[in-house]
Scaffold this motif. Structure first.
Motif, PDB file in Angstrom:
ATOM      1  N   VAL A 141       0.850  -1.185   0.000  1.00 33.04           N
ATOM      2  CA  VAL A 141       0.000   0.000   0.000  1.00 33.04           C
ATOM      3  C   VAL A 141       0.885   1.233   0.000  1.00 33.04           C
ATOM      4  N   ILE A 142       0.286   2.361  -0.340  1.00 37.82           N
ATOM      5  CA  ILE A 142       0.940   3.652  -0.143  1.00 37.82           C
ATOM      6  C   ILE A 142       0.041   4.434   0.807  1.00 37.82           C
ATOM      7  N   GLY A 143       0.420   4.453   2.080  1.00 35.12           N
ATOM      8  CA  GLY A 143      -0.428   5.014   3.120  1.00 35.12           C
ATOM      9  C   GLY A 143      -1.408   3.964   3.628  1.00 35.12           C
ATOM     10  N   PHE A 144      -1.711   4.009   4.913  1.00 33.05           N
ATOM     11  CA  PHE A 144      -2.545   2.983   5.540  1.00 33.05           C
ATOM     12  C   PHE A 144      -4.020   3.358   5.657  1.00 33.05           C
ATOM     13  N   THR A 145      -4.376   4.598   5.377  1.00 34.47           N
ATOM     14  CA  THR A 145      -5.719   5.087   5.690  1.00 34.47           C
ATOM     15  C   THR A 145      -6.817   4.241   5.057  1.00 34.47           C
ATOM     16  N   LYS A 146      -6.720   3.995   3.756  1.00 33.30           N
ATOM     17  CA  LYS A 146      -7.793   3.285   3.050  1.00 33.30           C
ATOM     18  C   LYS A 146      -7.936   1.851   3.531  1.00 33.30           C
ATOM     19  N   ILE A 147      -6.819   1.146   3.642  1.00 31.60           N
ATOM     20  CA  ILE A 147      -6.920  -0.280   3.959  1.00 31.60           C
ATOM     21  C   ILE A 147      -7.287  -0.511   5.426  1.00 31.60           C
ATOM     22  N   MET A 148      -6.891   0.399   6.313  1.00 29.69           N
ATOM     23  CA  MET A 148      -7.214   0.190   7.721  1.00 29.69           C
ATOM     24  C   MET A 148      -8.696   0.419   8.007  1.00 29.69           C
ATOM     25  N   LYS A 149      -9.403   1.042   7.089  1.00 26.74           N
ATOM     26  CA  LYS A 149     -10.849   1.147   7.213  1.00 26.74           C
ATOM     27  C   LYS A 149     -11.507  -0.224   7.011  1.00 26.74           C
ATOM     28  N   ARG A 150     -10.756  -1.177   6.488  1.00 27.71           N
ATOM     29  CA  ARG A 150     -11.263  -2.522   6.223  1.00 27.71           C
ATOM     30  C   ARG A 150     -10.651  -3.559   7.173  1.00 27.71           C
ATOM     31  N   LYS A 151     -10.099  -3.101   8.289  1.00 28.13           N
ATOM     32  CA  LYS A 151      -9.350  -4.025   9.156  1.00 28.13           C
ATOM     33  C   LYS A 151     -10.220  -5.145   9.725  1.00 28.13           C
ATOM     34  N   LYS A 152     -11.466  -4.850  10.071  1.00 32.63           N
ATOM     35  CA  LYS A 152     -12.338  -5.901  10.607  1.00 32.63           C
ATOM     36  C   LYS A 152     -12.602  -6.961   9.543  1.00 32.63           C
ATOM     37  N   GLU A 153     -12.905  -6.513   8.333  1.00 36.36           N
ATOM     38  CA  GLU A 153     -13.170  -7.435   7.226  1.00 36.36           C
ATOM     39  C   GLU A 153     -11.948  -8.300   6.934  1.00 36.36           C
ATOM     40  N   LEU A 154     -10.771  -7.685   6.914  1.00 29.46           N
ATOM     41  CA  LEU A 154      -9.542  -8.432   6.637  1.00 29.46           C
ATOM     42  C   LEU A 154      -9.261  -9.464   7.726  1.00 29.46           C
ATOM     43  N   LEU A 155      -9.433  -9.066   8.974  1.00 27.20           N
ATOM     44  CA  LEU A 155      -9.161  -9.997  10.070  1.00 27.20           C
ATOM     45  C   LEU A 155     -10.161 -11.142  10.074  1.00 27.20           C
ATOM     46  N   GLN A 156     -11.414 -10.864   9.775  1.00 26.82           N
ATOM     47  CA  GLN A 156     -12.418 -11.926   9.700  1.00 26.82           C
ATOM     48  C   GLN A 156     -12.066 -12.948   8.623  1.00 26.82           C
ATOM     49  N   THR A 157     -11.607 -12.462   7.472  1.00 27.45           N
ATOM     50  CA  THR A 157     -11.230 -13.369   6.384  1.00 27.45           C
ATOM     51  C   THR A 157      -9.979 -14.164   6.749  1.00 27.45           C
ATOM     52  N   LEU A 158      -9.050 -13.534   7.425  1.00 30.54           N
ATOM     53  CA  LEU A 158      -7.828 -14.214   7.866  1.00 30.54           C
ATOM     54  C   LEU A 158      -8.173 -15.325   8.861  1.00 30.54           C
ATOM     55  N   ILE A 159      -9.107 -15.057   9.758  1.00 29.01           N
ATOM     56  CA  ILE A 159      -9.562 -16.069  10.718  1.00 29.01           C
ATOM     57  C   ILE A 159     -10.209 -17.238   9.985  1.00 29.01           C
ATOM     58  N   TYR A 160     -10.981 -16.925   8.950  1.00 27.18           N
ATOM     59  CA  TYR A 160     -11.628 -17.981   8.155  1.00 27.18           C
ATOM     60  C   TYR A 160     -10.584 -18.942   7.581  1.00 27.18           C
ATOM     61  N   TYR A 161      -9.503 -18.409   7.020  1.00 24.11           N
ATOM     62  CA  TYR A 161      -8.475 -19.282   6.442  1.00 24.11           C
ATOM     63  C   TYR A 161      -7.673 -19.993   7.525  1.00 24.11           C
ATOM     64  N   GLN A 162      -7.477 -19.350   8.673  1.00 29.78           N
ATOM     65  CA  GLN A 162      -6.738 -19.996   9.754  1.00 29.78           C
ATOM     66  C   GLN A 162      -7.470 -21.248  10.238  1.00 29.78           C
ATOM     67  N   LYS A 163      -8.788 -21.185  10.236  1.00 34.12           N
ATOM     68  CA  LYS A 163      -9.584 -22.330  10.695  1.00 34.12           C
ATOM     69  C   LYS A 163      -9.615 -23.466   9.676  1.00 34.12           C
ATOM     70  N   ARG A 164      -9.077 -23.189   8.470  1.00 30.78           N
ATOM     71  CA  ARG A 164      -9.011 -24.238   7.458  1.00 30.78           C
ATOM     72  C   ARG A 164      -7.631 -24.917   7.500  1.00 30.78           C
ATOM     73  N   ASN A 165      -7.305 -25.477   8.673  1.00 31.17           N
ATOM     74  CA  ASN A 165      -6.131 -26.325   8.835  1.00 31.17           C
ATOM     75  C   ASN A 165      -4.802 -25.564   8.870  1.00 31.17           C
ATOM     76  N   TYR A 166      -4.821 -24.303   9.334  1.00 28.38           N
ATOM     77  CA  TYR A 166      -3.578 -23.575   9.562  1.00 28.38           C
ATOM     78  C   TYR A 166      -3.403 -23.333  11.055  1.00 28.38           C
ATOM     79  N   LYS A 167      -2.188 -23.477  11.538  1.00 31.96           N
ATOM     80  CA  LYS A 167      -1.930 -23.129  12.932  1.00 31.96           C
ATOM     81  C   LYS A 167      -2.060 -21.627  13.135  1.00 31.96           C
ATOM     82  N   ALA A 168      -1.625 -20.876  12.131  1.00 35.74           N
ATOM     83  CA  ALA A 168      -1.767 -19.418  12.172  1.00 35.74           C
ATOM     84  C   ALA A 168      -1.700 -18.881  10.751  1.00 35.74           C
TER      85      ALA A 168
END
Length: 313
Positions: free
Chosen positions: A222-249
């Motif tokens: 990214v160039i600057g964090f403002t835009k993407i950090m507005k989506r931090k909840k969505e990104l973390l939710q998706t990351l959790i989804y993949y973690q639960k698919r057989n990843y330790k982290a």
């Protein structure tokens, strides 16, 4: 090498170095009278890589869906989890890489070059000098793009002095200014508004495995964090989804390529991750996992991967 077509390809979720190295090495082998060499890809290209190919007049490599029975040369990786489907059943002829040595196995000895360089394309560029093969402007443009992409404009700790010298040489051949061209290229890859959270996480995602234990690390520029950090909840939710698919982290590096700082999103054991990085964890709306701010961190391979691989032990 026999007369069957030879496919040269990088890893799944291809980045600029992966694609450019496949094209460059195919050109090199063709110049050395191997006329049956085809650059290939294992997935869709990201916006940065599309920009590079358009800039230098190259078509998108063919999509290799299955490596069974094919002659192949592997570049920019050497791990099964991020390689071609059924690569174990391919005839692997050679590997050129700049990452840790993984788990790709062969029946017979093969040339295997693994060097701590800023990009695989830099290793391949050396071969042009060894064999006194001239580097055309378009190929120099690809080499330079791969190096600038993987080293974040030569700022990454993976960059060695040899890479800087090579980049200046390639910029002269390509007739571009390193900083101006490099920034334009990186900006082309920083489109976070037109991608889903899944696309952002998996666009440059690498899996590391030890036995049955897996961790995964994605990275988005990214160039600057403002835009993407507005989506931090969505990104973390998706990351959790993949973690639960057989990843330790699972992890996502959101890296400001100009300021050279990173927000590291993670899903997994918070206590263990916090101990790895010794940083405060920002929680997001009660979700598991969290976000860690990492100043002056840009390199997955050098600055994040060694820590997260501790989770495989």
């Amino acid at each position: 090498m026999n007369t069957k077509t030879i496919y040269v390809f990088g890893h799944t979720h291809p980045d600029t170095d992966s694609i450019c190295s496949a094209i460059i090495y195919s050109y090199f082998l063709t110049e050395r009278h191997k006329h049956n060499v085809v650059p290939a890809r294992l997935g869709e290209l990201n916006p940065e890589t599309k920009f590079v190919l358009k800039q230098w007049g190259f078509t998108i490599p063919v999509l290799l869906r299955d490596a069974t029975g094919k002659n192949v040369i592997i570049v920019d990786h050497n791990e099964i989890d991020i390689s071609a489907k059924n690569v174990r059943h391919a005839n692997i002829l050679e590997i050129i890489d700049h990452h840790r040595i993984g788990d790709v196995e062969t029946i017979h000895p093969i040339p295997f070059e693994n060097e701590p360089r800023g990009a695989t394309a830099a290793i391949i560029a050396d071969r042009f000098s060894w064999f006194r093969i001239p580097i055309p402007r378009k190929i120099a443009g690809l080499m330079l793009s791969a190096i600038l992409s993987d080293t974040v404009l030569l700022k990454s700790p993976t960059t060695i002095p040899k890479d800087c010298i090579l980049a200046r040489k390639l910029a002269r051949i390509a007739r571009v200014d390193i900083q101006k061209y490099g920034r334009a290229m990186l900006e082309a890859g920083c489109d976070v508004l037109n991608h889903t959270s899944r696309q952002l996480i998996l666009g440059d995602f690498k899996t590391y495995r030890h036995g049955d234990i897996k961790v995964g690390v994605g990275q988005v520029p990214v160039i600057g964090f403002t835009k993407i950090m507005k989506r931090k909840k969505e990104l973390l939710q998706t990351l959790i989804y993949y973690q639960k698919r057989n990843y330790k982290a699972t992890f996502l590096m959101v890296t400001d390529v100009i300021a050279t700082n990173t927000y590291l999103f993670f899903a997994g054991d918070e206590d263990k991750v916090q101990k790895l990085f010794h940083k405060k964890v920002e929680k997001v709306d009660g979700l598991s996992g969290g976000i860690i701010y990492l100043p002056k961190v840009v390199s997955r391979k050098k600055q994040v991967q060694p820590k997260v691989l501790e989770l495989l032990k």
